[in-house]
Write an enzyme that holds these catalytic residues in place. Structure first.
Site, mmCIF file in Angstrom:
data_model
loop_
_atom_site.group_PDB
_atom_site.id
_atom_site.type_symbol
_atom_site.label_atom_id
_atom_site.label_comp_id
_atom_site.label_asym_id
_atom_site.label_seq_id
_atom_site.Cartn_x
_atom_site.Cartn_y
_atom_site.Cartn_z
ATOM 1 N N HIS A 19 0.851 -1.185 0.000
ATOM 2 C CA HIS A 19 0.000 0.000 0.000
ATOM 3 C C HIS A 19 0.892 1.242 0.000
ATOM 4 O O HIS A 19 2.068 1.181 0.372
ATOM 5 C CB HIS A 19 -0.906 -0.006 1.228
ATOM 6 C CG HIS A 19 -2.045 -0.962 1.110
ATOM 7 N ND1 HIS A 19 -2.744 -1.411 2.199
ATOM 8 C CD2 HIS A 19 -2.617 -1.558 0.031
ATOM 9 C CE1 HIS A 19 -3.701 -2.230 1.793
ATOM 10 N NE2 HIS A 19 -3.628 -2.342 0.488
ATOM 11 N N LYS A 23 5.148 1.690 0.982
ATOM 12 C CA LYS A 23 6.086 1.511 -0.136
ATOM 13 C C LYS A 23 7.537 1.771 0.282
ATOM 14 O O LYS A 23 8.435 1.027 -0.106
ATOM 15 C CB LYS A 23 5.694 2.387 -1.321
ATOM 16 C CG LYS A 23 4.430 1.873 -2.000
ATOM 17 C CD LYS A 23 4.246 2.412 -3.371
ATOM 18 C CE LYS A 23 2.878 2.095 -3.936
ATOM 19 N NZ LYS A 23 2.440 0.723 -3.889
ATOM 20 N N THR A 45 2.694 -5.507 -8.269
ATOM 21 C CA THR A 45 1.694 -4.590 -8.788
ATOM 22 C C THR A 45 2.438 -3.382 -9.356
ATOM 23 O O THR A 45 3.596 -3.133 -9.025
ATOM 24 C CB THR A 45 0.695 -4.194 -7.683
ATOM 25 O OG1 THR A 45 1.415 -3.799 -6.517
ATOM 26 C CG2 THR A 45 -0.236 -5.358 -7.345
ATOM 27 N N THR A 47 2.835 0.170 -9.499
ATOM 28 C CA THR A 47 3.679 1.199 -8.891
ATOM 29 C C THR A 47 4.814 0.562 -8.107
ATOM 30 O O THR A 47 5.977 0.957 -8.254
ATOM 31 C CB THR A 47 2.843 2.117 -7.973
ATOM 32 O OG1 THR A 47 1.726 2.618 -8.713
ATOM 33 C CG2 THR A 47 3.665 3.277 -7.455
ATOM 34 N N THR A 48 4.486 -0.433 -7.305
ATOM 35 C CA THR A 48 5.504 -1.110 -6.496
ATOM 36 C C THR A 48 6.583 -1.711 -7.386
ATOM 37 O O THR A 48 7.779 -1.533 -7.139
ATOM 38 C CB THR A 48 4.857 -2.194 -5.615
ATOM 39 O OG1 THR A 48 3.895 -1.580 -4.747
ATOM 40 C CG2 THR A 48 5.894 -2.923 -4.783
ATOM 41 N N ASP A 71 -4.038 -6.262 -7.811
ATOM 42 C CA ASP A 71 -4.210 -7.233 -6.727
ATOM 43 C C ASP A 71 -4.927 -8.472 -7.249
ATOM 44 O O ASP A 71 -4.587 -9.602 -6.891
ATOM 45 C CB ASP A 71 -5.014 -6.631 -5.564
ATOM 46 C CG ASP A 71 -4.282 -5.492 -4.864
ATOM 47 O OD1 ASP A 71 -3.041 -5.447 -4.932
ATOM 48 O OD2 ASP A 71 -4.956 -4.650 -4.254
ATOM 49 N N HIS A 98 -9.965 -0.256 -2.760
ATOM 50 C CA HIS A 98 -10.003 -1.631 -3.256
ATOM 51 C C HIS A 98 -9.805 -2.658 -2.135
ATOM 52 O O HIS A 98 -9.287 -3.747 -2.358
ATOM 53 C CB HIS A 98 -8.980 -1.813 -4.383
ATOM 54 C CG HIS A 98 -7.560 -1.570 -3.972
ATOM 55 N ND1 HIS A 98 -7.086 -0.341 -3.590
ATOM 56 C CD2 HIS A 98 -6.512 -2.412 -3.893
ATOM 57 C CE1 HIS A 98 -5.808 -0.445 -3.285
ATOM 58 N NE2 HIS A 98 -5.437 -1.693 -3.454
#
Length: 154
Positions: A19, A23, A45, A47-48, A71, A98
């Site tokens: 989340h 990060k 995912t 951005t990560t 996810d 989400h």
């Protein structure tokens, strides 16, 4: 449900999810464990994954951003037995739009009996385990038998 087994290779397929508020913590953990993680196949995912690639130079299979379906993509890969470990630094103090996807992801990881780390301590225990880089056999639902029983209309 009946169980069967699945052998997880020594070279793991690891999903990294975090989340927004987590990060920095996940990136710091990845940097500290870069050499070991580079020996495995990483998924994340959107951005990560992009942040991890930029910070480490390690190739990462980047999926969609979590809120945009990432996810659920990770969950699908778990169901397909393509993810062996889930490292998911999630923020229990802040709701995200989400949240149902987050719950579904954790549920699938539990159903398919893969190791899950939800914070730095559990991630350290997981990566510090001798099983992390070893072949290991786990029990999983016997989906073929499950379908056979559901389709048996006697």
């Amino acid at each position: 449900m009946e169980l069967t087994t699945r052998t997880i290779a020594a070279r793991k397929h690891i999903a990294l999810v975090s989340h927004d508020h987590c990060k920095k913590s996940l990136l710091a953990w990845v940097m500290e464990n870069r050499d070991l993680l580079a020996q495995h196949e990483l998924y994340a995912t959107g951005t990560t994954g992009n942040l991890v690639q930029k910070a480490t130079g390690i190739d990462v299979h980047c999926l969609l951003s979590g809120p945009m379906g990432g996810d659920q993509e990770v969950g699908a890969l778990i169901s397909e037995k393509k993810i062996d470990i889930l490292i998911f630094f999630w923020d229990p103090l802040n709701a995200v739009p989400h949240d149902p996807d987050v719950k579904a992801l954790l549920r699938l990881a539990t159903v398919w009996n893969i190791p899950v780390a939800t914070n730095r301590s559990t991630a350290d225990f997981l990566i510090g385990s001798t099983l992390f880089s070893s072949e290991v056999t786990i029990a999983i639902p016997d989906y073929d038998r499950y379908m056979q029983q559901r389709l048996d209309l006697k």
